[in-house]
Design an enzyme around this catalytic site. Structure first.
Site, PDB file in Angstrom:
ATOM      1  N   ILE A   1       0.824  -1.218   0.000  1.00 26.81           N
ATOM      2  CA  ILE A   1       0.000   0.000   0.000  1.00 26.81           C
ATOM      3  C   ILE A   1       0.856   1.265   0.000  1.00 26.81           C
ATOM      4  CG2 ILE A   1      -0.367   0.245   2.507  1.00 26.81           C
ATOM      5  CD1 ILE A   1      -2.920   0.733  -0.372  1.00 26.81           C
TER       6      ILE A   1
ATOM      7  N   SER B   1      12.295   0.822   6.856  1.00 25.98           N
ATOM      8  CA  SER B   1      11.902  -0.342   6.071  1.00 25.98           C
ATOM      9  C   SER B   1      12.967  -1.418   6.191  1.00 25.98           C
ATOM     10  CB  SER B   1      11.738   0.078   4.603  1.00 25.98           C
ATOM     11  OG  SER B   1      11.716  -1.067   3.776  1.00 25.98           O
ATOM     12  N   ARG B   2      12.500  -2.614   6.524  1.00 24.50           N
ATOM     13  CA  ARG B   2      13.442  -3.730   6.635  1.00 24.50           C
ATOM     14  C   ARG B   2      13.913  -4.160   5.255  1.00 24.50           C
ATOM     15  NH1 ARG B   2       9.338  -7.612   9.300  1.00 24.50           N
ATOM     16  NH2 ARG B   2       8.435  -6.933   7.357  1.00 24.50           N
TER      17      ARG B   2
ATOM     18  N   LYS C   1      -5.605   1.622   7.763  1.00 27.96           N
ATOM     19  CA  LYS C   1      -6.715   0.861   8.309  1.00 27.96           C
ATOM     20  C   LYS C   1      -6.355  -0.617   8.320  1.00 27.96           C
ATOM     21  CE  LYS C   1      -8.314  -1.591   5.682  1.00 27.96           C
ATOM     22  NZ  LYS C   1      -7.907  -2.710   4.728  1.00 27.96           N
TER      23      LYS C   1
ATOM     24  N   ASP D   1     -10.436  -7.644   6.056  1.00 29.87           N
ATOM     25  CA  ASP D   1      -9.432  -6.624   5.701  1.00 29.87           C
ATOM     26  C   ASP D   1      -9.994  -5.712   4.605  1.00 29.87           C
ATOM     27  OD1 ASP D   1      -6.582  -5.512   5.794  1.00 29.87           O
ATOM     28  OD2 ASP D   1      -6.837  -6.037   3.690  1.00 29.87           O
TER      29      ASP D   1
END
Ligand code: NAP
Length: 318
Positions: A24, A46-47, A100, A178
């Site tokens: 997203i 961010s990994r 969300k 979701d």
């Protein structure tokens, strides 16, 4: 609280960081930020590596230590790992935007709301579907009409929209809720009076911890019935539609709320888009020193898990 955003946000070039550069963030958040004057993407946590040309940190702790100058964070990670990261963001005094659903549980969202209040920063629990172009006009048209029934169909192909995403099938991942919670976020935005869940059926694949389909029944004032059917097994044409019958005719939101017709007539709508709308709203909240944390869609999902009749269906394999 209405999701309608005034377009008059004055914020310009405020630094913002994204935590979690996944589907997203790449599809929506990064382009939306790039297209607006209010924010400038200044860093990521961010990994997997972040965004080319933008400073990246392995986790939020590194980001916060290096960047006391960034006032706002947008958390684009799945719901289960989000709470601990949101606490770190708020404790560091950052205005914080949550994808969300705002949390994996209702009470953790309440705690975040209190923490934001105590720290004097903005917390924005976003519902992107409320910013679909037809939703504000639907809300306005329905505000003084007598509604007799509502039918929600939210049916999509999980393999197409969540390819290989294991978290959606794990506890707290919500399964078909979701996407389904997006429909509930529109429902709670456009109906002038509250409804409550009376019955639900939840369909769990025998190898998964979350449902692949759900049928919900709600009731509103004077027995007004709302039916919502969510299904992740829909191949071919995808359906994200809400039909509201009133004593003055039929309102239809289609394409996830991007299109609106009233009594068969397509309505002319603004062309803002969901994520630019969200970031306008975040800017407006920061400027006015407010938070926006509406948990009503999450409460309906929690209710469905409480009263839903659970049925086992065929195993699901990606
Ligand atoms: P995703 O791609 O599976 O994950 C997003 C990113 O979060 C990952 O790429 C990873 O980023 C980070 N992450 C994942 N697990 C983590 C963990 N345990 N600890 C720390 N970071 C973790 O998910 P997504 O589809 O973007 O969804 C994220 C949120 O956006 C969800 O709440 C979803 O409901 C919402 N959303 C998704 C869509 C959609 O179409 N996918 C649409 C609207 C809203 P790094 O590798 O960069 O660390």
């Amino acid at each position: 609280m209405t999701a309608t955003s005034s377009s008059g946000a004055e914020l310009r070039g405020a630094k913002i960081a994204i935590v979690g550069v996944g589907k997203i963030a790449v599809d929506q958040h990064i382009p939306a930020i790039a297209g607006l004057e209010a924010f400038e993407l200044a860093a990521t946590a961010s990994r997997a590596g972040g965004v080319e040309g933008i400073e990246n940190y392995a986790d939020i702790t590194g980001l916060l230590a290096a960047h006391p100058d960034i006032p706002a964070l947008s958390l684009c990670i799945p719901p289960v790992p989000r709470y601990d990261i949101a606490v770190k963001s708020l404790m560091a005094g950052k205005h914080t935007m949550l994808e969300k659903p705002p949390g994996a549980t209702v009470s953790e969202v309440r705690k975040l709301e209190k923490l934001a209040q105590a720290k004097g920063v903005t917390l924005f629990a976003t519902w992107h579907s409320r910013y679909a172009d037809g939703v504000a006009a639907a809300r306005a048209w329905l505000s003084d009409r007598k509604i007799t029934s509502v039918q929600i169909d939210w049916k999509e192909d999980v393999r197409r929209w969540h390819p290989g995403q294991e978290w959606v099938w794990q506890p707290g991942g919500l399964g078909v809720f979701d996407p389904g919670i997006n429909a509930l976020s529109i429902m709670t935005e456009i109906l002038p009076n509250p409804v409550h869940l009376t019955a639900a059926e939840l369909f769990f694949p025998k190898n998964r911890a979350t449902p692949i389909a759900a049928n919900l029944n709600f009731v509103g004032p004077a027995g007004m019935a709302v039916k919502a059917d969510f299904d992740w097994r829909q191949e071919g044409e995808q359906s994200w539609n809400i039909t509201v019958e009133t004593t003055e005719g039929l309102l239809r939101l289609t394409d996830g709320g991007a299109k609106l017709s009233i009594n068969g007539v397509d309505q002319t709508l603004p062309d803002v888009g969901e994520y630019p709308g969200l970031y306008h709203r975040f800017a407006e909240l920061i400027e006015t020193g407010k938070s926006d944390v509406d948990i009503s869609p999450l409460l309906h999902v929690a209710d469905a898990f409480m009263v839903g009749d659970r049925k086992t269906v065929d195993a699901f394999h990606d």
